[in-house]
Design a protein around this motif. Sequence first.
Motif, PDB file in Angstrom:
ATOM      1  N   UNK A   1       0.819  -1.210   0.000  1.00  0.00           N
ATOM      2  CA  UNK A   1       0.000   0.000   0.000  1.00  0.00           C
ATOM      3  C   UNK A   1       0.855   1.264   0.000  1.00  0.00           C
ATOM      4  N   UNK A   2       1.977   1.248   0.712  1.00  0.00           N
ATOM      5  CA  UNK A   2       2.895   2.397   0.685  1.00  0.00           C
ATOM      6  C   UNK A   2       3.389   2.651  -0.732  1.00  0.00           C
ATOM      7  N   UNK A   3       3.639   1.562  -1.469  1.00  0.00           N
ATOM      8  CA  UNK A   3       4.020   1.648  -2.884  1.00  0.00           C
ATOM      9  C   UNK A   3       5.271   2.496  -3.110  1.00  0.00           C
ATOM     10  N   UNK A   4       6.195   2.436  -2.162  1.00  0.00           N
ATOM     11  CA  UNK A   4       7.477   3.134  -2.311  1.00  0.00           C
ATOM     12  C   UNK A   4       8.506   2.200  -2.938  1.00  0.00           C
ATOM     13  N   UNK A   5       8.489   0.948  -2.493  1.00  0.00           N
ATOM     14  CA  UNK A   5       9.474  -0.023  -2.975  1.00  0.00           C
ATOM     15  C   UNK A   5       9.130  -0.489  -4.383  1.00  0.00           C
ATOM     16  N   UNK A   6      10.150  -0.586  -5.221  1.00  0.00           N
ATOM     17  CA  UNK A   6       9.981  -1.116  -6.573  1.00  0.00           C
ATOM     18  C   UNK A   6       9.948  -2.641  -6.569  1.00  0.00           C
ATOM     19  N   UNK A   7      10.537  -3.236  -5.555  1.00  0.00           N
ATOM     20  CA  UNK A   7      10.554  -4.689  -5.430  1.00  0.00           C
ATOM     21  C   UNK A   7      10.575  -5.048  -3.956  1.00  0.00           C
ATOM     22  N   UNK A   8      10.022  -6.214  -3.634  1.00  0.00           N
ATOM     23  CA  UNK A   8       9.845  -6.644  -2.249  1.00  0.00           C
ATOM     24  C   UNK A   8      10.185  -8.127  -2.168  1.00  0.00           C
ATOM     25  N   UNK A   9      10.894  -8.509  -1.118  1.00  0.00           N
ATOM     26  CA  UNK A   9      11.164  -9.932  -0.914  1.00  0.00           C
ATOM     27  C   UNK A   9      10.893 -10.329   0.520  1.00  0.00           C
ATOM     28  N   UNK A  10      10.604 -11.616   0.690  1.00  0.00           N
ATOM     29  CA  UNK A  10      10.503 -12.206   2.021  1.00  0.00           C
ATOM     30  C   UNK A  10      11.186 -13.554   2.000  1.00  0.00           C
ATOM     31  N   UNK A  11      11.771 -13.926   3.116  1.00  0.00           N
ATOM     32  CA  UNK A  11      12.451 -15.212   3.224  1.00  0.00           C
ATOM     33  C   UNK A  11      11.779 -16.099   4.266  1.00  0.00           C
ATOM     34  N   UNK A  12      10.524 -15.812   4.571  1.00  0.00           N
ATOM     35  CA  UNK A  12       9.762 -16.568   5.557  1.00  0.00           C
ATOM     36  C   UNK A  12       8.636 -17.321   4.856  1.00  0.00           C
TER      37      UNK A  12
ATOM     38  N   UNK B   1      22.171 -21.796  -3.334  1.00  0.00           N
ATOM     39  CA  UNK B   1      21.606 -21.751  -1.983  1.00  0.00           C
ATOM     40  C   UNK B   1      22.151 -22.840  -1.067  1.00  0.00           C
ATOM     41  N   UNK B   2      22.896 -23.778  -1.592  1.00  0.00           N
ATOM     42  CA  UNK B   2      23.451 -24.866  -0.791  1.00  0.00           C
ATOM     43  C   UNK B   2      24.429 -24.295   0.229  1.00  0.00           C
ATOM     44  N   UNK B   3      24.257 -24.558   1.530  1.00  0.00           N
ATOM     45  CA  UNK B   3      25.215 -24.041   2.509  1.00  0.00           C
ATOM     46  C   UNK B   3      26.648 -24.498   2.257  1.00  0.00           C
ATOM     47  N   UNK B   4      26.840 -25.662   1.635  1.00  0.00           N
ATOM     48  CA  UNK B   4      28.182 -26.128   1.325  1.00  0.00           C
ATOM     49  C   UNK B   4      28.851 -25.226   0.289  1.00  0.00           C
ATOM     50  N   UNK B   5      28.063 -24.571  -0.523  1.00  0.00           N
ATOM     51  CA  UNK B   5      28.587 -23.547  -1.437  1.00  0.00           C
ATOM     52  C   UNK B   5      27.986 -22.201  -1.033  1.00  0.00           C
ATOM     53  N   UNK B   6      27.843 -22.031   0.273  1.00  0.00           N
ATOM     54  CA  UNK B   6      27.092 -20.904   0.802  1.00  0.00           C
ATOM     55  C   UNK B   6      27.910 -19.671   1.073  1.00  0.00           C
TER      56      UNK B   6
ATOM     57  N   UNK C   1      29.794 -14.693  10.311  1.00  0.00           N
ATOM     58  CA  UNK C   1      29.552 -16.127  10.250  1.00  0.00           C
ATOM     59  C   UNK C   1      29.768 -16.634   8.832  1.00  0.00           C
ATOM     60  N   UNK C   2      29.904 -17.938   8.698  1.00  0.00           N
ATOM     61  CA  UNK C   2      30.065 -18.534   7.376  1.00  0.00           C
ATOM     62  C   UNK C   2      29.272 -19.826   7.299  1.00  0.00           C
ATOM     63  N   UNK C   3      29.262 -20.417   6.101  1.00  0.00           N
ATOM     64  CA  UNK C   3      28.612 -21.702   5.932  1.00  0.00           C
ATOM     65  C   UNK C   3      27.110 -21.646   6.013  1.00  0.00           C
ATOM     66  N   UNK C   4      26.533 -20.523   5.605  1.00  0.00           N
ATOM     67  CA  UNK C   4      25.079 -20.383   5.657  1.00  0.00           C
ATOM     68  C   UNK C   4      24.516 -20.420   4.244  1.00  0.00           C
ATOM     69  N   UNK C   5      23.350 -21.009   4.111  1.00  0.00           N
ATOM     70  CA  UNK C   5      22.667 -21.042   2.830  1.00  0.00           C
ATOM     71  C   UNK C   5      21.179 -21.098   3.025  1.00  0.00           C
ATOM     72  N   UNK C   6      20.497 -21.566   2.009  1.00  0.00           N
ATOM     73  CA  UNK C   6      19.047 -21.607   2.030  1.00  0.00           C
ATOM     74  C   UNK C   6      18.475 -20.669   0.986  1.00  0.00           C
ATOM     75  N   UNK C   7      17.237 -20.920   0.622  1.00  0.00           N
ATOM     76  CA  UNK C   7      16.603 -20.063  -0.383  1.00  0.00           C
ATOM     77  C   UNK C   7      16.345 -18.664   0.148  1.00  0.00           C
ATOM     78  N   UNK C   8      16.549 -18.460   1.434  1.00  0.00           N
ATOM     79  CA  UNK C   8      16.441 -17.117   1.994  1.00  0.00           C
ATOM     80  C   UNK C   8      17.536 -16.194   1.479  1.00  0.00           C
ATOM     81  N   UNK C   9      18.596 -16.734   0.904  1.00  0.00           N
ATOM     82  CA  UNK C   9      19.585 -15.881   0.235  1.00  0.00           C
ATOM     83  C   UNK C   9      19.107 -15.503  -1.162  1.00  0.00           C
TER      84      UNK C   9
END
Length: 642
Positions: free
Chosen positions: A328-339, A536-541, A553-561
């Motif tokens: 509704x604010x319509x300020x952002x050109x793009x929006x993401x969520x990782x939840x 997104x693989x933490x082994x290549x994270x 920190x290191x070794x983190x991955x997931x589609x949240x990236x």
Amino acid sequence: MFSTLHRKSLPLSLGLLLTGLSTGAMAASATTAVDIGATPASQNVQVTWVLKLRNQAALEDYIRQTVTPGSAHYQQFLTTSQFAQQYGANDSDISRVQTYLQKQGLSSQILPSHLAIRTSGTTAQLNALFNTSIHTYVSRETGHPFHKPATTAQIPSAIADVVDVASGLSNELTYRPHLVSSSAFTALNVQSPKTNALSAKTSGSNGNPTASGVPGEYTVGDVANFYNINPLYKRGVVGKGSTVAIVTLSNFYPSDATTYWSDIGLATKPNRITQVHMDGGGAIDDGSSETSIDVEQSGGIAPYANIIVYDAPNAGNGFVDAFAQAVSDNIADSISTSWGLPEIFNFAALNVEGASDTDTTDVGDLRAFHSIFLEAAVQGQSLFAAAGDSGAYDTVSDLGAGTAPGDYTAPLTVDSPASDPYITASGGTTTPYSYAFGTGPTKSITQESVWGWDYLQNYFDTYIGPNVVNLFSVGGGGGVSVYWHTPFYQVLTHGIRRSEPNQSLVYNDPVAGPTPLLILPSRFSGRNVPDISLNADPETGYIFVSTYDGGLNSGEGGTSFVAPQLNGITALLRQSSGHRIGLWNPQIYALQNVFGYGPFSAFNSIRAGDNWFYYGQPRYNQGAGIGSLDVANLDLFLRSGF
């Protein structure tokens, strides 16, 4: 620049998964939660009333035109007020709802989009309003208390023709951040540092100077190397004039992001982070790292874009409110969520094999998000959601899987809100690298592959010993929705599938035995996810900075990236093209259907790997979607109007 690295501890659910135990059961609260009685009458509960859209078919047609070259309304995106006038509730209906609520003793606030009304009241007021009784429950597994109606809540008949969803009467479901750590393997004695099989691509004059080239310690500079973003940077395309938004369910320390950018040597626009705390804001908690990562990744890919962080409590109507406000604010050109959470957790019942979406109940948040996402699409706001980190079996991250008493079956499922047709589902891959554990030999992944940790499971079972770890079903989320029908942009795409037969969620009750909770539709012609995937693989994270988790920190991955990376990429495309990009999905599927793969394609086909059920293919597949990106080529197509 990586002198003080920590390995992030595993999320609780994955830690339990690795020891063969199941986690708390959210979908089966009737079986696994204790009703401790009526919620105190004076307790305050927030409710968001999502209003029915007007002219929805016309709205969907207009959205299609905004992203179809040659159409009458191509790139003619609407303002919030224009959306409200044409597709939101009209003034008389809004007045009727607000007057009715006022008579019940409830104040209300309408969003400028005319899409939602926020209100709050005591439990006693809401019990009377919805003809129900709100009770408090406690999960047997986790001890987590929550409230929800003990009987079906009924939207008052006086306003039922205007109101579509009332979100917030229950705070049973909590969403999870889609993060996975590789720290579980440190005890298995990694023989030698992992090597990057893309070294030629990440070094030399064309390489990004902020890249590390080290799997598990990758930065946004490595993302630029992998997916051909550097040509945009060389043209001065760094996100200027663009705004990205993050919708999240935890607060964070903004200094995490600025420290991350500084540590990797990235020049960024100063003072560009704005925080918007919805419904009191999210907490500083286990999800705070997720928010830090989202800001670091999106703002690192687009270092001169502005960033707005909308955070809300992870309960009740918080997620809906944060998204509704950002749109509704319509300020952002793009929006993401990782939840997200498994799509089927929104279902109260699916009674028969082969049921249609009309057989589901209590899918209010699915409908609420859908209306919000339609508004975003017609306003030209690109949306991205992480597709999940439990491979093709999305419930396993929350419920585990097994046959012992207290265990659940693992049906093929997808994640929400990524499964909605008007958001881009962001999946995961593994980029090429070499690895070795214990006394086992060195193995290599030689091409970008669908991310699924069955390749590691096989390695451990063969060279370390069977049953040492249980990695089922960690990997990039993907599959077929059993709620949303196949959208128009996937109809002509080779590789689109229907839902599989014989899929059900069964609870192995210690007393009653196997108890079916949900029987999922068979061969349902549903929305396929993901749409686009990146590493997104933490082994290549990646590395990240989180004060909550001790710093660097290191070794983190997931589609949240992946979701925030696509968010940042959109900011670059917005600057390069001079206009908002709008809904990605119809555009990228059209490009793939017409031009396919090749040196000038905007996409890299993902032909190897799997997410425990769906395999990589030289076409669309439910492990990686269309594939990964060649951003410079995508930019050329978008600027040319393809």
